[in-house]
Design a protein around this motif. Structure first.
Motif, PDB file in Angstrom:
ATOM      1  N   GLN A 161      37.304  51.625  23.170  1.00 54.40           N
ATOM      2  CA  GLN A 161      38.430  52.290  22.522  1.00 54.40           C
ATOM      3  C   GLN A 161      39.771  51.888  23.135  1.00 54.40           C
ATOM      4  O   GLN A 161      40.801  51.881  22.453  1.00 54.40           O
ATOM      5  CB  GLN A 161      38.267  53.809  22.623  1.00 54.40           C
ATOM      6  N   SER A 162      39.749  51.565  24.413  1.00 52.65           N
ATOM      7  CA  SER A 162      40.982  51.165  25.099  1.00 52.65           C
ATOM      8  C   SER A 162      40.617  50.389  26.356  1.00 52.65           C
ATOM      9  O   SER A 162      39.547  50.610  26.947  1.00 52.65           O
ATOM     10  CB  SER A 162      41.819  52.397  25.464  1.00 52.65           C
ATOM     11  N   THR A 163      41.512  49.459  26.753  1.00 52.07           N
ATOM     12  CA  THR A 163      41.278  48.602  27.916  1.00 52.07           C
ATOM     13  C   THR A 163      42.496  48.632  28.818  1.00 52.07           C
ATOM     14  O   THR A 163      43.637  48.557  28.348  1.00 52.07           O
ATOM     15  CB  THR A 163      40.999  47.152  27.488  1.00 52.07           C
ATOM     16  N   SER A 164      42.274  48.745  30.111  1.00 53.25           N
ATOM     17  CA  SER A 164      43.377  48.757  31.070  1.00 53.25           C
ATOM     18  C   SER A 164      43.847  47.331  31.346  1.00 53.25           C
ATOM     19  O   SER A 164      43.219  46.355  30.935  1.00 53.25           O
ATOM     20  CB  SER A 164      42.933  49.408  32.378  1.00 53.25           C
ATOM     21  N   ASN A 165      44.953  47.228  32.080  1.00 53.94           N
ATOM     22  CA  ASN A 165      45.349  45.935  32.623  1.00 53.94           C
ATOM     23  C   ASN A 165      44.358  45.544  33.725  1.00 53.94           C
ATOM     24  O   ASN A 165      43.574  46.354  34.204  1.00 53.94           O
ATOM     25  CB  ASN A 165      46.763  45.990  33.197  1.00 53.94           C
ATOM     26  N   THR A 166      44.379  44.275  34.114  1.00 54.37           N
ATOM     27  CA  THR A 166      43.549  43.811  35.227  1.00 54.37           C
ATOM     28  C   THR A 166      44.303  44.021  36.530  1.00 54.37           C
ATOM     29  O   THR A 166      45.433  43.571  36.684  1.00 54.37           O
ATOM     30  CB  THR A 166      43.194  42.324  35.068  1.00 54.37           C
ATOM     31  N   SER A 167      43.689  44.743  37.459  1.00 51.73           N
ATOM     32  CA  SER A 167      44.312  45.000  38.763  1.00 51.73           C
ATOM     33  C   SER A 167      43.665  44.128  39.829  1.00 51.73           C
ATOM     34  O   SER A 167      42.440  43.952  39.833  1.00 51.73           O
ATOM     35  CB  SER A 167      44.167  46.475  39.149  1.00 51.73           C
ATOM     36  N   TYR A 168      44.514  43.585  40.725  1.00 54.09           N
ATOM     37  CA  TYR A 168      44.038  42.719  41.806  1.00 54.09           C
ATOM     38  C   TYR A 168      44.185  43.434  43.136  1.00 54.09           C
ATOM     39  O   TYR A 168      45.217  44.050  43.415  1.00 54.09           O
ATOM     40  CB  TYR A 168      44.830  41.410  41.819  1.00 54.09           C
ATOM     41  N   VAL A 169      43.150  43.356  43.944  1.00 55.85           N
ATOM     42  CA  VAL A 169      43.175  43.947  45.284  1.00 55.85           C
ATOM     43  C   VAL A 169      42.822  42.845  46.279  1.00 55.85           C
ATOM     44  O   VAL A 169      41.824  42.137  46.110  1.00 55.85           O
ATOM     45  CB  VAL A 169      42.182  45.116  45.421  1.00 55.85           C
ATOM     46  N   THR A 170      43.654  42.703  47.322  1.00 57.76           N
ATOM     47  CA  THR A 170      43.466  41.646  48.317  1.00 57.76           C
ATOM     48  C   THR A 170      43.213  42.261  49.687  1.00 57.76           C
ATOM     49  O   THR A 170      43.961  43.149  50.127  1.00 57.76           O
ATOM     50  CB  THR A 170      44.702  40.731  48.376  1.00 57.76           C
ATOM     51  N   TRP A 171      42.179  41.787  50.346  1.00 56.09           N
ATOM     52  CA  TRP A 171      41.889  42.160  51.731  1.00 56.09           C
ATOM     53  C   TRP A 171      42.232  40.969  52.613  1.00 56.09           C
ATOM     54  O   TRP A 171      41.704  39.870  52.410  1.00 56.09           O
ATOM     55  CB  TRP A 171      40.413  42.520  51.906  1.00 56.09           C
ATOM     56  N   THR A 224      40.184  38.334  47.474  1.00 59.83           N
ATOM     57  CA  THR A 224      40.818  39.078  46.388  1.00 59.83           C
ATOM     58  C   THR A 224      39.792  39.355  45.303  1.00 59.83           C
ATOM     59  O   THR A 224      39.030  38.461  44.913  1.00 59.83           O
ATOM     60  CB  THR A 224      42.005  38.287  45.798  1.00 59.83           C
ATOM     61  N   ARG A 225      39.788  40.571  44.810  1.00 57.45           N
ATOM     62  CA  ARG A 225      38.919  40.955  43.711  1.00 57.45           C
ATOM     63  C   ARG A 225      39.784  41.541  42.589  1.00 57.45           C
ATOM     64  O   ARG A 225      40.828  42.132  42.853  1.00 57.45           O
ATOM     65  CB  ARG A 225      37.877  41.987  44.160  1.00 57.45           C
ATOM     66  N   SER A 226      39.325  41.375  41.372  1.00 54.80           N
ATOM     67  CA  SER A 226      40.040  41.935  40.223  1.00 54.80           C
ATOM     68  C   SER A 226      39.159  42.966  39.537  1.00 54.80           C
ATOM     69  O   SER A 226      37.933  42.815  39.467  1.00 54.80           O
ATOM     70  CB  SER A 226      40.448  40.834  39.235  1.00 54.80           C
ATOM     71  N   TYR A 227      39.823  44.006  39.023  1.00 54.73           N
ATOM     72  CA  TYR A 227      39.108  45.140  38.441  1.00 54.73           C
ATOM     73  C   TYR A 227      39.756  45.517  37.105  1.00 54.73           C
ATOM     74  O   TYR A 227      40.947  45.309  36.892  1.00 54.73           O
ATOM     75  CB  TYR A 227      39.129  46.338  39.395  1.00 54.73           C
ATOM     76  N   ILE A 228      38.927  46.113  36.241  1.00 54.37           N
ATOM     77  CA  ILE A 228      39.399  46.521  34.923  1.00 54.37           C
ATOM     78  C   ILE A 228      38.663  47.785  34.513  1.00 54.37           C
ATOM     79  O   ILE A 228      37.523  48.024  34.940  1.00 54.37           O
ATOM     80  CB  ILE A 228      39.181  45.383  33.896  1.00 54.37           C
ATOM     81  N   ALA A 229      39.323  48.624  33.714  1.00 51.32           N
ATOM     82  CA  ALA A 229      38.725  49.879  33.258  1.00 51.32           C
ATOM     83  C   ALA A 229      38.661  49.910  31.735  1.00 51.32           C
ATOM     84  O   ALA A 229      39.497  49.312  31.049  1.00 51.32           O
ATOM     85  CB  ALA A 229      39.529  51.072  33.773  1.00 51.32           C
ATOM     86  N   TYR A 230      37.661  50.601  31.226  1.00 49.53           N
ATOM     87  CA  TYR A 230      37.468  50.725  29.784  1.00 49.53           C
ATOM     88  C   TYR A 230      37.257  52.183  29.408  1.00 49.53           C
ATOM     89  O   TYR A 230      36.664  52.959  30.172  1.00 49.53           O
ATOM     90  CB  TYR A 230      36.239  49.940  29.319  1.00 49.53           C
TER      91      TYR A 230
END
Length: 199
Positions: A48-58, A28-34
């Motif tokens: 200026q803004s931050t997304s939620n943290t998204s988790y992706v599981t293989w 599982t990896r977690s990703y975030i956008a700015y």
């Protein structure tokens, strides 16, 4: 960006969307956008803004889990989170768990295909929730993740009760100044004139 290593995956200088293709053999990896200055630093500068943290599981095990909230995306109080798995976790060593992305576990279920919790999201900007099929753990992310859900965002809105002004009261006419009616008098009988003879 990946939250574990801070690796920048994509940078877009125009438009309203930005995407990146990611792939892992397992785990599982977690990703975030700015929305920020263009930089490879993590975290970036001038955010200026931050997304939620998204988790992706293989995973080759075939587990899947989804998360929903009702009401959503806004509530004046509580909302019910429901995680649905594609199989019964009862006969397995795994659990369905729901986390607030602030790190708080809000539900854990060791059997069945669904797990629910009633929560009170934060006031604006709100709260983000995510579900997992994994080992039992109160730490986010939990260990041995088999599946991770979409992220659900819910905002607790301020409730301002309406306080209407009290309805005006009107005094009866008899109580209004200067409106008193004169007392009724019984009619008097007509008087008969008395004749006095002249002398």
């Amino acid at each position: 960006m990946t939250t574990a290593t801070g690796t920048r995956l994509a940078s877009c200088g125009f438009g309203t969307t930005c995407s990146a293709m990611v792939s892992q053999p397992s785990g599982t990896r977690s990703y975030i956008a700015y929305l920020s200055a263009s930089t490879t630093a993590y975290p970036p500068t001038q955010i200026q803004s931050t997304s939620n943290t998204s988790y992706v599981t293989w995973s080759a095990a075939g587990w899947r889990v989804s998360l929903s909230a009702s009401p959503s995306p806004f509530t004046f109080g509580t909302t019910v989170l429901t995680a649905n798995a594609n199989g019964n976790v009862g006969p397995t060593p795994y659990f369905i768990q729901i986390f607030n992305e602030n790190g708080t576990r809000v539900a854990i279920c060791g059997g069945g295909t669904s797990c629910a919790a009633t929560v009170t999201p934060a006031f604006p900007p709100g709260s983000d929730y995510v579900a997992f099929i994994s080992d039992s753990s109160s730490t986010l992310p939990p260990g041995n993740i088999q599946a991770s859900s979409n992220v659900v965002h819910v905002t607790h809105l301020f409730f301002l009760p309406l306080n209407p002004s009290p309805s005006p009261t009107f005094a009866p006419p008899s109580a209004l100044p200067g409106s008193a009616k004169p007392a009724l008098q019984a009619p008097t009988a007509p008087t008969t004139p008395v004749l006095v003879p002249k002398r």
